[in-house]
Scaffold this motif. Sequence first.
Motif, PDB file in Angstrom:
ATOM      1  N   MET A   1       0.766  -1.114   0.131  1.00 17.13           N
ATOM      2  CA  MET A   1       0.027  -0.252   0.210  1.00 17.13           C
ATOM      3  C   MET A   1       1.246   1.290  -0.146  1.00 17.13           C
ATOM      4  SD  MET A   1      -2.823   2.260   2.146  1.00 17.13           S
ATOM      5  CE  MET A   1      -0.406   2.881   3.002  1.00 17.13           C
ATOM      6  N   LYS A   2       0.975   2.107  -0.524  1.00 20.45           N
ATOM      7  CA  LYS A   2       1.072   3.376  -0.511  1.00 20.45           C
ATOM      8  C   LYS A   2       0.315   4.803  -0.610  1.00 20.45           C
ATOM      9  CE  LYS A   2       4.844   6.207  -3.779  1.00 20.45           C
ATOM     10  NZ  LYS A   2       5.762   5.743  -4.518  1.00 20.45           N
ATOM     11  N   ILE A   3       0.338   5.374  -0.360  1.00 20.74           N
ATOM     12  CA  ILE A   3      -0.059   6.705  -0.551  1.00 20.74           C
ATOM     13  C   ILE A   3       0.528   8.142  -0.837  1.00 20.74           C
ATOM     14  CG2 ILE A   3      -1.782   8.510   0.766  1.00 20.74           C
ATOM     15  CD1 ILE A   3      -2.734   6.239   2.518  1.00 20.74           C
ATOM     16  N   GLU A   4      -0.117   9.128  -1.639  1.00 17.32           N
ATOM     17  CA  GLU A   4       0.553   9.688  -2.233  1.00 17.32           C
ATOM     18  C   GLU A   4       0.130  11.170  -2.881  1.00 17.32           C
ATOM     19  OE1 GLU A   4       3.727  10.803  -6.125  1.00 17.32           O
ATOM     20  OE2 GLU A   4       3.069   8.892  -5.999  1.00 17.32           O
ATOM     21  N   GLN A   5       0.595  12.207  -2.025  1.00 13.71           N
ATOM     22  CA  GLN A   5      -0.318  13.719  -2.820  1.00 13.71           C
ATOM     23  C   GLN A   5       0.058  14.149  -3.608  1.00 13.71           C
ATOM     24  OE1 GLN A   5      -2.251  14.921   0.766  1.00 13.71           O
ATOM     25  NE2 GLN A   5      -2.215  16.032  -0.376  1.00 13.71           N
ATOM     26  N   MET A   6       0.096  14.089  -5.548  1.00 14.17           N
ATOM     27  CA  MET A   6       0.358  13.755  -6.634  1.00 14.17           C
ATOM     28  C   MET A   6       0.345  15.641  -6.792  1.00 14.17           C
ATOM     29  SD  MET A   6      -1.158  11.149  -8.710  1.00 14.17           S
ATOM     30  CE  MET A   6      -0.487  11.132  -9.940  1.00 14.17           C
ATOM     31  N   SER A   7      -0.979  15.945  -5.908  1.00 16.76           N
ATOM     32  CA  SER A   7      -0.690  17.864  -6.043  1.00 16.76           C
ATOM     33  C   SER A   7      -1.321  18.149  -4.502  1.00 16.76           C
ATOM     34  CB  SER A   7      -1.497  18.495  -6.940  1.00 16.76           C
ATOM     35  OG  SER A   7      -2.655  17.794  -7.077  1.00 16.76           O
ATOM     36  N   ASP A   8      -1.239  19.460  -4.121  1.00 14.84           N
ATOM     37  CA  ASP A   8      -2.717  19.391  -3.396  1.00 14.84           C
ATOM     38  C   ASP A   8      -3.901  19.850  -3.725  1.00 14.84           C
ATOM     39  OD1 ASP A   8      -2.642  21.458  -5.375  1.00 14.84           O
ATOM     40  OD2 ASP A   8      -3.362  23.139  -3.438  1.00 14.84           O
ATOM     41  N   LYS A   9      -4.557  19.130  -5.125  1.00  9.50           N
ATOM     42  CA  LYS A   9      -5.538  18.840  -4.750  1.00  9.50           C
ATOM     43  C   LYS A   9      -6.147  17.379  -5.683  1.00  9.50           C
ATOM     44  CE  LYS A   9      -7.087  22.950  -5.938  1.00  9.50           C
ATOM     45  NZ  LYS A   9      -9.059  23.270  -5.250  1.00  9.50           N
ATOM     46  N   LEU A  10      -4.839  16.103  -5.325  1.00  6.58           N
ATOM     47  CA  LEU A  10      -4.864  15.364  -5.796  1.00  6.58           C
ATOM     48  C   LEU A  10      -4.269  13.860  -4.760  1.00  6.58           C
ATOM     49  CD1 LEU A  10      -5.848  13.288  -8.320  1.00  6.58           C
ATOM     50  CD2 LEU A  10      -3.993  13.906  -9.173  1.00  6.58           C
ATOM     51  N   ILE A  11      -5.295  12.695  -4.637  1.00  8.33           N
ATOM     52  CA  ILE A  11      -4.682  12.157  -3.790  1.00  8.33           C
ATOM     53  C   ILE A  11      -4.316  11.095  -4.404  1.00  8.33           C
ATOM     54  CG2 ILE A  11      -4.765  10.676  -2.275  1.00  8.33           C
ATOM     55  CD1 ILE A  11      -6.511  12.640  -0.690  1.00  8.33           C
ATOM     56  N   LYS A  12      -3.536   9.921  -4.274  1.00  7.38           N
ATOM     57  CA  LYS A  12      -2.676   8.629  -5.377  1.00  7.38           C
ATOM     58  C   LYS A  12      -3.089   7.359  -3.744  1.00  7.38           C
ATOM     59  CE  LYS A  12       0.354   6.706  -7.621  1.00  7.38           C
ATOM     60  NZ  LYS A  12       0.844   6.876  -9.166  1.00  7.38           N
ATOM     61  N   TYR A  13      -3.905   6.085  -4.206  1.00  4.11           N
ATOM     62  CA  TYR A  13      -3.957   5.014  -3.002  1.00  4.11           C
ATOM     63  C   TYR A  13      -3.426   4.583  -3.956  1.00  4.11           C
ATOM     64  CZ  TYR A  13      -5.736   1.908  -0.274  1.00  4.11           C
ATOM     65  OH  TYR A  13      -5.675   0.501   0.714  1.00  4.11           O
ATOM     66  N   GLU A  14      -2.697   3.550  -4.363  1.00  7.37           N
ATOM     67  CA  GLU A  14      -2.001   2.626  -4.372  1.00  7.37           C
ATOM     68  C   GLU A  14      -2.222   1.377  -3.863  1.00  7.37           C
ATOM     69  OE1 GLU A  14       1.955   2.336  -7.566  1.00  7.37           O
ATOM     70  OE2 GLU A  14       1.854   4.367  -6.793  1.00  7.37           O
ATOM     71  N   VAL A  15      -3.189   0.486  -4.035  1.00  2.35           N
ATOM     72  CA  VAL A  15      -3.669  -1.055  -3.152  1.00  2.35           C
ATOM     73  C   VAL A  15      -2.428  -2.153  -3.505  1.00  2.35           C
ATOM     74  CG1 VAL A  15      -5.362  -2.480  -2.960  1.00  2.35           C
ATOM     75  CG2 VAL A  15      -5.926  -0.492  -3.597  1.00  2.35           C
TER      76      VAL A  15
END
Length: 128
Positions: A1-15
């Motif tokens: 699992m990895k959570i990344e803030q791609m920008s201040d408005k975009l969250i990416k969650y890799e299951v």
Amino acid sequence: MKIEQMSDKLIKYEVGTSVTVDHMRELVKILEEKLKQQQTFGIIIIRNGDHQKNPEATKWFNGWLKKNKPLLKQYCVGVAMVTNSDKLLKLYKPLAGIMISKMFGCSGEMFTNESDAITWMLGKMRNR
């Protein structure tokens, strides 16, 4: 699992291959921060291949979603799900928008690659 803030408005969650309640808590912590900011944001969920289902984690996260759906509806512009699994695409692509809307309270779509998901999300953000 990895959570990344791609920008201040975009969250990416890799299951990853398994999802735990702790993983869901980590995601919820970021979502709650976004909701407190009272600004629009989007979520990209990447699910490559199959993962082990965890009923406890699912139940916990669904409870949080239900409780926070009014705020998500207000601030989340969309949820883009990305998968390379033909099985998941066949099962969920036709219903992805409806399912995501019922769960998160915002629009949703399913994609086969991250680049298309980002393009869709940026379009949703421009139109909001």
